[in-house]
Design a protein around this motif. Structure first.
Motif, PDB file in Angstrom:
ATOM      1  N   ASN A 117      37.613  29.538 -31.647  1.00  0.00           N
ATOM      2  CA  ASN A 117      36.450  28.984 -32.353  1.00  0.00           C
ATOM      3  C   ASN A 117      36.309  27.468 -32.248  1.00  0.00           C
ATOM      4  N   CYS A 118      36.901  26.861 -31.233  1.00  0.00           N
ATOM      5  CA  CYS A 118      36.776  25.418 -31.025  1.00  0.00           C
ATOM      6  C   CYS A 118      35.327  25.035 -30.729  1.00  0.00           C
ATOM      7  N   THR A 119      34.638  25.910 -30.000  1.00  0.00           N
ATOM      8  CA  THR A 119      33.277  25.608 -29.571  1.00  0.00           C
ATOM      9  C   THR A 119      32.255  25.720 -30.701  1.00  0.00           C
ATOM     10  N   THR A 120      32.693  26.172 -31.858  1.00  0.00           N
ATOM     11  CA  THR A 120      31.807  26.183 -33.024  1.00  0.00           C
ATOM     12  C   THR A 120      31.513  24.751 -33.464  1.00  0.00           C
ATOM     13  N   CYS A 121      32.496  23.871 -33.331  1.00  0.00           N
ATOM     14  CA  CYS A 121      32.361  22.490 -33.801  1.00  0.00           C
ATOM     15  C   CYS A 121      32.287  21.452 -32.688  1.00  0.00           C
ATOM     16  N   HIS A 122      32.702  21.812 -31.472  1.00  0.00           N
ATOM     17  CA  HIS A 122      32.753  20.851 -30.366  1.00  0.00           C
ATOM     18  C   HIS A 122      31.986  21.364 -29.167  1.00  0.00           C
ATOM     19  N   GLY A 123      31.129  20.514 -28.601  1.00  0.00           N
ATOM     20  CA  GLY A 123      30.462  20.809 -27.343  1.00  0.00           C
ATOM     21  C   GLY A 123      31.190  20.090 -26.223  1.00  0.00           C
ATOM     22  N   ILE A 124      30.865  20.414 -25.007  1.00  0.00           N
ATOM     23  CA  ILE A 124      31.509  19.729 -23.884  1.00  0.00           C
ATOM     24  C   ILE A 124      31.054  18.275 -23.836  1.00  0.00           C
TER      25      ILE A 124
ATOM     26  N   MET B 136      39.002  17.798 -39.411  1.00  0.00           N
ATOM     27  CA  MET B 136      39.189  18.985 -38.587  1.00  0.00           C
ATOM     28  C   MET B 136      40.321  19.782 -39.223  1.00  0.00           C
ATOM     29  N   PRO B 137      40.053  21.019 -39.591  1.00  0.00           N
ATOM     30  CA  PRO B 137      41.101  21.819 -40.225  1.00  0.00           C
ATOM     31  C   PRO B 137      42.165  22.249 -39.221  1.00  0.00           C
ATOM     32  N   PRO B 138      43.344  22.621 -39.697  1.00  0.00           N
ATOM     33  CA  PRO B 138      44.371  23.166 -38.806  1.00  0.00           C
ATOM     34  C   PRO B 138      43.858  24.439 -38.138  1.00  0.00           C
ATOM     35  N   ASN B 139      44.340  24.681 -36.941  1.00  0.00           N
ATOM     36  CA  ASN B 139      43.938  25.870 -36.194  1.00  0.00           C
ATOM     37  C   ASN B 139      45.115  26.814 -36.020  1.00  0.00           C
ATOM     38  N   LEU B 140      44.833  28.085 -36.048  1.00  0.00           N
ATOM     39  CA  LEU B 140      45.870  29.095 -35.856  1.00  0.00           C
ATOM     40  C   LEU B 140      46.118  29.275 -34.365  1.00  0.00           C
ATOM     41  N   VAL B 141      46.897  28.359 -33.819  1.00  0.00           N
ATOM     42  CA  VAL B 141      47.250  28.392 -32.404  1.00  0.00           C
ATOM     43  C   VAL B 141      48.763  28.200 -32.275  1.00  0.00           C
ATOM     44  N   THR B 142      49.313  28.724 -31.202  1.00  0.00           N
ATOM     45  CA  THR B 142      50.712  28.471 -30.903  1.00  0.00           C
ATOM     46  C   THR B 142      50.838  27.073 -30.297  1.00  0.00           C
ATOM     47  N   ASP B 143      52.057  26.587 -30.179  1.00  0.00           N
ATOM     48  CA  ASP B 143      52.269  25.293 -29.521  1.00  0.00           C
ATOM     49  C   ASP B 143      51.763  25.336 -28.085  1.00  0.00           C
ATOM     50  N   ALA B 144      52.006  26.444 -27.399  1.00  0.00           N
ATOM     51  CA  ALA B 144      51.562  26.584 -26.007  1.00  0.00           C
ATOM     52  C   ALA B 144      50.037  26.579 -25.920  1.00  0.00           C
ATOM     53  N   GLU B 145      49.374  27.271 -26.833  1.00  0.00           N
ATOM     54  CA  GLU B 145      47.905  27.291 -26.832  1.00  0.00           C
ATOM     55  C   GLU B 145      47.349  25.905 -27.135  1.00  0.00           C
ATOM     56  N   ALA B 146      47.949  25.206 -28.090  1.00  0.00           N
ATOM     57  CA  ALA B 146      47.492  23.862 -28.432  1.00  0.00           C
ATOM     58  C   ALA B 146      47.638  22.930 -27.229  1.00  0.00           C
ATOM     59  N   SER B 147      48.743  23.029 -26.518  1.00  0.00           N
ATOM     60  CA  SER B 147      48.948  22.206 -25.316  1.00  0.00           C
ATOM     61  C   SER B 147      47.944  22.549 -24.230  1.00  0.00           C
ATOM     62  N   LYS B 148      47.695  23.824 -24.042  1.00  0.00           N
ATOM     63  CA  LYS B 148      46.732  24.266 -23.026  1.00  0.00           C
ATOM     64  C   LYS B 148      45.336  23.753 -23.366  1.00  0.00           C
ATOM     65  N   LEU B 149      44.956  23.846 -24.620  1.00  0.00           N
ATOM     66  CA  LEU B 149      43.646  23.349 -25.043  1.00  0.00           C
ATOM     67  C   LEU B 149      43.565  21.834 -24.891  1.00  0.00           C
ATOM     68  N   ALA B 150      44.624  21.128 -25.246  1.00  0.00           N
ATOM     69  CA  ALA B 150      44.637  19.668 -25.113  1.00  0.00           C
ATOM     70  C   ALA B 150      44.478  19.259 -23.657  1.00  0.00           C
ATOM     71  N   ARG B 151      45.198  19.907 -22.756  1.00  0.00           N
ATOM     72  CA  ARG B 151      45.091  19.628 -21.320  1.00  0.00           C
ATOM     73  C   ARG B 151      43.653  19.841 -20.841  1.00  0.00           C
ATOM     74  N   TRP B 152      43.059  20.940 -21.312  1.00  0.00           N
ATOM     75  CA  TRP B 152      41.690  21.276 -20.903  1.00  0.00           C
ATOM     76  C   TRP B 152      40.712  20.217 -21.404  1.00  0.00           C
ATOM     77  N   VAL B 153      40.821  19.848 -22.668  1.00  0.00           N
ATOM     78  CA  VAL B 153      39.916  18.837 -23.226  1.00  0.00           C
ATOM     79  C   VAL B 153      40.074  17.512 -22.478  1.00  0.00           C
ATOM     80  N   LEU B 154      41.306  17.110 -22.221  1.00  0.00           N
ATOM     81  CA  LEU B 154      41.552  15.834 -21.542  1.00  0.00           C
ATOM     82  C   LEU B 154      41.114  15.853 -20.080  1.00  0.00           C
ATOM     83  N   SER B 155      40.851  17.032 -19.523  1.00  0.00           N
ATOM     84  CA  SER B 155      40.396  17.111 -18.127  1.00  0.00           C
ATOM     85  C   SER B 155      38.940  16.695 -17.965  1.00  0.00           C
ATOM     86  N   PHE B 156      38.192  16.614 -19.060  1.00  0.00           N
ATOM     87  CA  PHE B 156      36.794  16.209 -18.989  1.00  0.00           C
ATOM     88  C   PHE B 156      36.731  14.697 -18.816  1.00  0.00           C
ATOM     89  N   LYS B 157      35.976  14.273 -17.836  1.00  0.00           N
ATOM     90  CA  LYS B 157      35.851  12.831 -17.556  1.00  0.00           C
ATOM     91  C   LYS B 157      34.437  12.392 -17.772  1.00  0.00           C
TER      92      LYS B 157
END
Length: 100
Positions: A29-36, A79-100
C-alpha cells in the motif's frame, strides 16, 4: 544493431525486477500515499530519491523509515510504520532510490 540488442537484453533482464518492486510497493500500500513523480499524501519517489542522492547510508536510512515510519521530514503528516520485513524494506528503499 548490436547496441539495440544489448539494450533489449538488459530490459528483458531488469524489467521484471523493476515490476517486482512496483508490485511489492502496491502490495504494501505504498502507492496509496506516494506517486512516482507526484505527491499524494507523502512525497513522490523521485523527490525522495533526489533528496537522498549522494547521502551515505541512504538505503539503510530509508529502509528504516519505511519499516518504522517517520515524522516531520516532509511536513506535518507522519508516515506510519509499515508491516514489512527487513528484506522488503531494503528492496523498497533500493527501488525508490533508483528513481532519478
Amino acid at each position: 544493431m548490436q547496441k539495440w540488442l544489448i539494450v533489449a537484453a538488459l530490459g528483458a533482464f531488469f524489467g521484471p525486477l523493476a515490476q517486482a518492486d512496483e508490485a511489492l510497493a502496491k502490495a504494501k500500500n505504498c502507492t496509496t500515499c506516494h506517486g512516482i513523480g507526484n505527491k499524494i499524501v507523502g512525497p513522490g519517489y523521485k523527490d525522495i530519491a533526489a533528496k537522498r542522492a549522494g547521502e551515505k547510508g541512504a538505503e539503510a536510512a530509508l529502509a528504516a523509515k519505511i519499516k518504522n515510519g517517520s515524522k516531520d521530514e516532509w511536513g506535518q503528516v507522519p508516515m506510519p510504520p509499515n508491516l514489512v520485513t527487513d528484506a522488503e524494506a531494503s528492496k523498497l528503499a533500493r527501488w525508490v532510490l533508483s528513481f532519478k
